[in-house]
Design a protein around this motif. Structure first.
Motif, PDB file in Angstrom:
ATOM      1  N   SER A   5      -1.822   1.001  -1.364  1.00 13.05           N
ATOM      2  CA  SER A   5      -2.784   1.669  -0.487  1.00 13.05           C
ATOM      3  C   SER A   5      -3.024   0.910   0.805  1.00 13.05           C
ATOM      4  O   SER A   5      -3.509   1.474   1.778  1.00 13.05           O
ATOM      5  CB  SER A   5      -4.115   1.871  -1.223  1.00 13.05           C
ATOM      6  N   GLU A   6      -2.684  -0.387   0.844  1.00 11.44           N
ATOM      7  CA  GLU A   6      -2.885  -1.196   2.040  1.00 11.44           C
ATOM      8  C   GLU A   6      -1.631  -1.267   2.907  1.00 11.44           C
ATOM      9  O   GLU A   6      -1.647  -1.881   3.961  1.00 11.44           O
ATOM     10  CB  GLU A   6      -3.299  -2.615   1.640  1.00 11.44           C
ATOM     11  N   MET A   7      -0.549  -0.644   2.473  1.00 13.96           N
ATOM     12  CA  MET A   7       0.718  -0.760   3.159  1.00 13.96           C
ATOM     13  C   MET A   7       0.814   0.167   4.372  1.00 13.96           C
ATOM     14  O   MET A   7       0.195   1.218   4.430  1.00 13.96           O
ATOM     15  CB  MET A   7       1.872  -0.408   2.205  1.00 13.96           C
ATOM     16  N   THR A   8       1.667  -0.224   5.312  1.00 14.55           N
ATOM     17  CA  THR A   8       2.066   0.667   6.389  1.00 14.55           C
ATOM     18  C   THR A   8       3.196   1.564   5.913  1.00 14.55           C
ATOM     19  O   THR A   8       3.274   2.737   6.280  1.00 14.55           O
ATOM     20  CB  THR A   8       2.498  -0.149   7.613  1.00 14.55           C
ATOM     21  N   ALA A   9       4.093   0.997   5.095  1.00 13.79           N
ATOM     22  CA  ALA A   9       5.167   1.770   4.464  1.00 13.79           C
ATOM     23  C   ALA A   9       5.529   1.087   3.154  1.00 13.79           C
ATOM     24  O   ALA A   9       5.497  -0.142   3.058  1.00 13.79           O
ATOM     25  CB  ALA A   9       6.386   1.862   5.377  1.00 13.79           C
ATOM     26  N   HIS A  10       5.873   1.894   2.137  1.00 15.18           N
ATOM     27  CA  HIS A  10       6.256   1.341   0.843  1.00 15.18           C
ATOM     28  C   HIS A  10       7.202   2.314   0.136  1.00 15.18           C
ATOM     29  O   HIS A  10       6.922   3.516   0.059  1.00 15.18           O
ATOM     30  CB  HIS A  10       5.028   1.092  -0.035  1.00 15.18           C
TER      31      HIS A  10
ATOM     32  N   GLY B 215      11.874   8.537  -6.817  1.00 18.61           N
ATOM     33  CA  GLY B 215      12.022   9.980  -6.684  1.00 18.61           C
ATOM     34  C   GLY B 215      13.450  10.345  -6.362  1.00 18.61           C
ATOM     35  O   GLY B 215      14.400   9.644  -6.741  1.00 18.61           O
ATOM     36  N   ARG B 216      13.635  11.449  -5.641  1.00 20.48           N
ATOM     37  CA  ARG B 216      14.963  11.902  -5.253  1.00 20.48           C
ATOM     38  C   ARG B 216      15.550  10.980  -4.197  1.00 20.48           C
ATOM     39  O   ARG B 216      14.879  10.600  -3.245  1.00 20.48           O
ATOM     40  CB  ARG B 216      14.878  13.320  -4.691  1.00 20.48           C
ATOM     41  N   SER B 217      16.835  10.624  -4.340  1.00 16.79           N
ATOM     42  CA  SER B 217      17.473   9.718  -3.391  1.00 16.79           C
ATOM     43  C   SER B 217      17.833  10.387  -2.079  1.00 16.79           C
ATOM     44  O   SER B 217      18.079   9.721  -1.080  1.00 16.79           O
ATOM     45  CB  SER B 217      18.737   9.107  -4.012  1.00 16.79           C
ATOM     46  N   SER B 218      17.882  11.725  -2.025  1.00  9.13           N
ATOM     47  CA  SER B 218      18.244  12.415  -0.790  1.00  9.13           C
ATOM     48  C   SER B 218      17.106  12.423   0.227  1.00  9.13           C
ATOM     49  O   SER B 218      17.328  12.559   1.427  1.00  9.13           O
ATOM     50  CB  SER B 218      18.671  13.854  -1.094  1.00  9.13           C
ATOM     51  N   SER B 219      15.869  12.281  -0.233  1.00  6.90           N
ATOM     52  CA  SER B 219      14.700  12.224   0.630  1.00  6.90           C
ATOM     53  C   SER B 219      13.704  11.276  -0.013  1.00  6.90           C
ATOM     54  O   SER B 219      13.090  11.610  -1.031  1.00  6.90           O
ATOM     55  CB  SER B 219      14.088  13.617   0.805  1.00  6.90           C
ATOM     56  N   ILE B 220      13.553  10.107   0.547  1.00  5.11           N
ATOM     57  CA  ILE B 220      12.799   9.029  -0.105  1.00  5.11           C
ATOM     58  C   ILE B 220      11.400   8.959   0.485  1.00  5.11           C
ATOM     59  O   ILE B 220      11.220   8.685   1.677  1.00  5.11           O
ATOM     60  CB  ILE B 220      13.547   7.691   0.049  1.00  5.11           C
ATOM     61  N   ILE B 221      10.415   9.206  -0.345  1.00  7.62           N
ATOM     62  CA  ILE B 221       9.030   9.318   0.084  1.00  7.62           C
ATOM     63  C   ILE B 221       8.413   7.945   0.328  1.00  7.62           C
ATOM     64  O   ILE B 221       8.638   6.995  -0.427  1.00  7.62           O
ATOM     65  CB  ILE B 221       8.208  10.082  -0.969  1.00  7.62           C
ATOM     66  N   ASP B 222       7.611   7.863   1.379  1.00  9.30           N
ATOM     67  CA  ASP B 222       6.819   6.680   1.673  1.00  9.30           C
ATOM     68  C   ASP B 222       5.579   6.706   0.781  1.00  9.30           C
ATOM     69  O   ASP B 222       4.688   7.540   0.966  1.00  9.30           O
ATOM     70  CB  ASP B 222       6.443   6.683   3.151  1.00  9.30           C
ATOM     71  N   GLU B 223       5.530   5.806  -0.188  1.00 11.49           N
ATOM     72  CA  GLU B 223       4.451   5.814  -1.172  1.00 11.49           C
ATOM     73  C   GLU B 223       3.136   5.248  -0.633  1.00 11.49           C
ATOM     74  O   GLU B 223       2.124   5.265  -1.335  1.00 11.49           O
ATOM     75  CB  GLU B 223       4.897   5.045  -2.414  1.00 11.49           C
ATOM     76  N   SER B 224       3.146   4.756   0.613  1.00 12.49           N
ATOM     77  CA  SER B 224       1.887   4.314   1.213  1.00 12.49           C
ATOM     78  C   SER B 224       1.011   5.493   1.605  1.00 12.49           C
ATOM     79  O   SER B 224      -0.183   5.336   1.868  1.00 12.49           O
ATOM     80  CB  SER B 224       2.171   3.473   2.463  1.00 12.49           C
TER      81      SER B 224
ATOM     82  N   ALA C 226       5.679   4.945  16.184  1.00 11.82           N
ATOM     83  CA  ALA C 226       4.955   3.803  16.741  1.00 11.82           C
ATOM     84  C   ALA C 226       4.133   3.093  15.680  1.00 11.82           C
ATOM     85  O   ALA C 226       3.795   1.919  15.835  1.00 11.82           O
ATOM     86  CB  ALA C 226       4.052   4.278  17.877  1.00 11.82           C
ATOM     87  N   ASP C 227       3.809   3.791  14.585  1.00 12.47           N
ATOM     88  CA  ASP C 227       3.027   3.177  13.508  1.00 12.47           C
ATOM     89  C   ASP C 227       3.749   1.991  12.883  1.00 12.47           C
ATOM     90  O   ASP C 227       3.121   1.135  12.259  1.00 12.47           O
ATOM     91  CB  ASP C 227       2.746   4.198  12.406  1.00 12.47           C
TER      92      ASP C 227
ATOM     93  N   ASN D 139       1.626   7.217   4.369  1.00 12.78           N
ATOM     94  CA  ASN D 139       1.650   7.304   5.828  1.00 12.78           C
ATOM     95  C   ASN D 139       2.784   8.158   6.376  1.00 12.78           C
ATOM     96  O   ASN D 139       2.943   8.278   7.592  1.00 12.78           O
ATOM     97  CB  ASN D 139       1.713   5.900   6.432  1.00 12.78           C
ATOM     98  N   GLY D 140       3.591   8.738   5.483  1.00 16.43           N
ATOM     99  CA  GLY D 140       4.552   9.735   5.913  1.00 16.43           C
ATOM    100  C   GLY D 140       5.858   9.243   6.495  1.00 16.43           C
ATOM    101  O   GLY D 140       6.581  10.021   7.119  1.00 16.43           O
ATOM    102  N   HIS D 141       6.195   7.989   6.279  1.00 14.44           N
ATOM    103  CA  HIS D 141       7.446   7.462   6.833  1.00 14.44           C
ATOM    104  C   HIS D 141       8.611   7.716   5.863  1.00 14.44           C
ATOM    105  O   HIS D 141       9.215   6.796   5.310  1.00 14.44           O
ATOM    106  CB  HIS D 141       7.304   5.966   7.123  1.00 14.44           C
ATOM    107  N   THR D 142       8.914   8.976   5.669  1.00 16.50           N
ATOM    108  CA  THR D 142       9.971   9.377   4.749  1.00 16.50           C
ATOM    109  C   THR D 142      11.326   8.874   5.240  1.00 16.50           C
ATOM    110  O   THR D 142      11.612   8.883   6.441  1.00 16.50           O
ATOM    111  CB  THR D 142      10.000  10.912   4.620  1.00 16.50           C
ATOM    112  N   LEU D 143      12.159   8.452   4.303  1.00 15.01           N
ATOM    113  CA  LEU D 143      13.503   7.964   4.630  1.00 15.01           C
ATOM    114  C   LEU D 143      14.535   9.052   4.348  1.00 15.01           C
ATOM    115  O   LEU D 143      14.416   9.808   3.392  1.00 15.01           O
ATOM    116  CB  LEU D 143      13.850   6.734   3.788  1.00 15.01           C
ATOM    117  N   ARG D 144      15.566   9.090   5.184  1.00 15.59           N
ATOM    118  CA  ARG D 144      16.723   9.926   4.910  1.00 15.59           C
ATOM    119  C   ARG D 144      17.928   9.022   4.680  1.00 15.59           C
ATOM    120  O   ARG D 144      17.990   7.893   5.192  1.00 15.59           O
ATOM    121  CB  ARG D 144      16.998  10.884   6.066  1.00 15.59           C
TER     122      ARG D 144
END
Length: 241
Positions: free
Chosen positions: A31-36, A41-50, A99-100, A52-57
């Motif tokens: 909960s304190e992370m900027t990204a985690h 989950g699915r490897s095709s779209s990797i969710i940012d568990e913080s 920028a986050d 903050n929405g920084h999903t990975l492709r």
């Protein structure tokens, strides 16, 4: 390693390790992370568990891919193994531009759980980075050389000097290790398994700000991408607000 490295200047600063390494705490709660990224989950779209929405492709070159492997109660991601052919499969995980994910002059910490067998080392393998040393600014965690010593890098947005601290111990032994880079004011430190393994000074006004994505496992999906050849879990970034 970094593309167009010749345009930058390496800061020749010694790695300083205290005679009796001191313990350092684990990374903060998600909960304190900027990204985690826990890679559960699915490897095709990797969710940012913080949150903050920084999903990975996943981006790839010549059929490069990541695969899920069991790690603790969840999964980790294995990257392509070492390849000495002229054309090799490469893959990276990248966020959108945000920028986050720029610390500017603020304190930053970032790290990962890393598994790298001794036979899988190379000149340089990128675990996590944002930006380039020669053309923008940068923070980076990489594994250096055949001995497999992790290092942390910061590069200022105006002055292309590479400020680096390298761990005094290897992590290329086929065992999971928790590696953390931490910039606090004018200190840049590297911790391995909660133990301080290197420290150096950086300028108080060192500014890391760029419009490039966060990249995990390599600096991109192309031929000269400093591909990571092991397994990663719990990759994270925390920027002090």
């Amino acid at each position: 390693m970094q593309s167009r490295m010749s345009a930058a200047v390496l800061a020749l600063v010694p790695v300083v390790v205290p005679p009796a390494p001191t313990r350092a705490g684990d990374p903060p709660m998600v909960s304190e992370m900027t990204a985690h990224y826990g890679f559960n989950g699915r490897s095709s779209s990797i969710i940012d568990e913080s949150g903050n929405g920084h999903t990975l492709r996943v981006i790839s070159y010549q059929g490069g891919r990541v695969r899920a492997v069991a790690h603790g109660p969840g999964t980790a991601l294995a990257f392509p193994g070492k390849c000495t052919r002229r054309v090799c499969p490469h893959v990276a995980l990248q966020s959108g531009d945000s920028a986050d994910l720029n610390p500017g002059v603020r304190d930053i910490a970032f790290g990962a759980d890393v598994l790298l067998p001794p036979g899988q080392t190379s000149r340089g393998q990128n675990v996590l980075q944002k930006g380039y040393s020669a053309t923008s600014s940068q923070y980076k965690l990489q594994i250096d050389g055949t001995a497999g010593h992790p290092s942390c890098v910061l590069v200022d947005v105006v002055r292309p000097i590479i400020w680096m601290v390298r761990s005094s111990v290897t992590i290329a032994d086929g065992v999971w290790h928790r590696v953390r880079c931490q910039r606090t004011g004018t200190r840049l430190e590297i911790h391995v398994d909660g133990v301080l393994r290197g420290r150096t000074a950086v300028p108080a006004d060192l500014n890391v700000s760029n419009d490039l994505p966060l990249s995990i496992g390599a600096k991109g999906a192309y031929r000269d991408n400093d591909q990571f050849n092991g397994t990663l879990d719990n990759v994270w970034v925390r920027i002090t607000r």
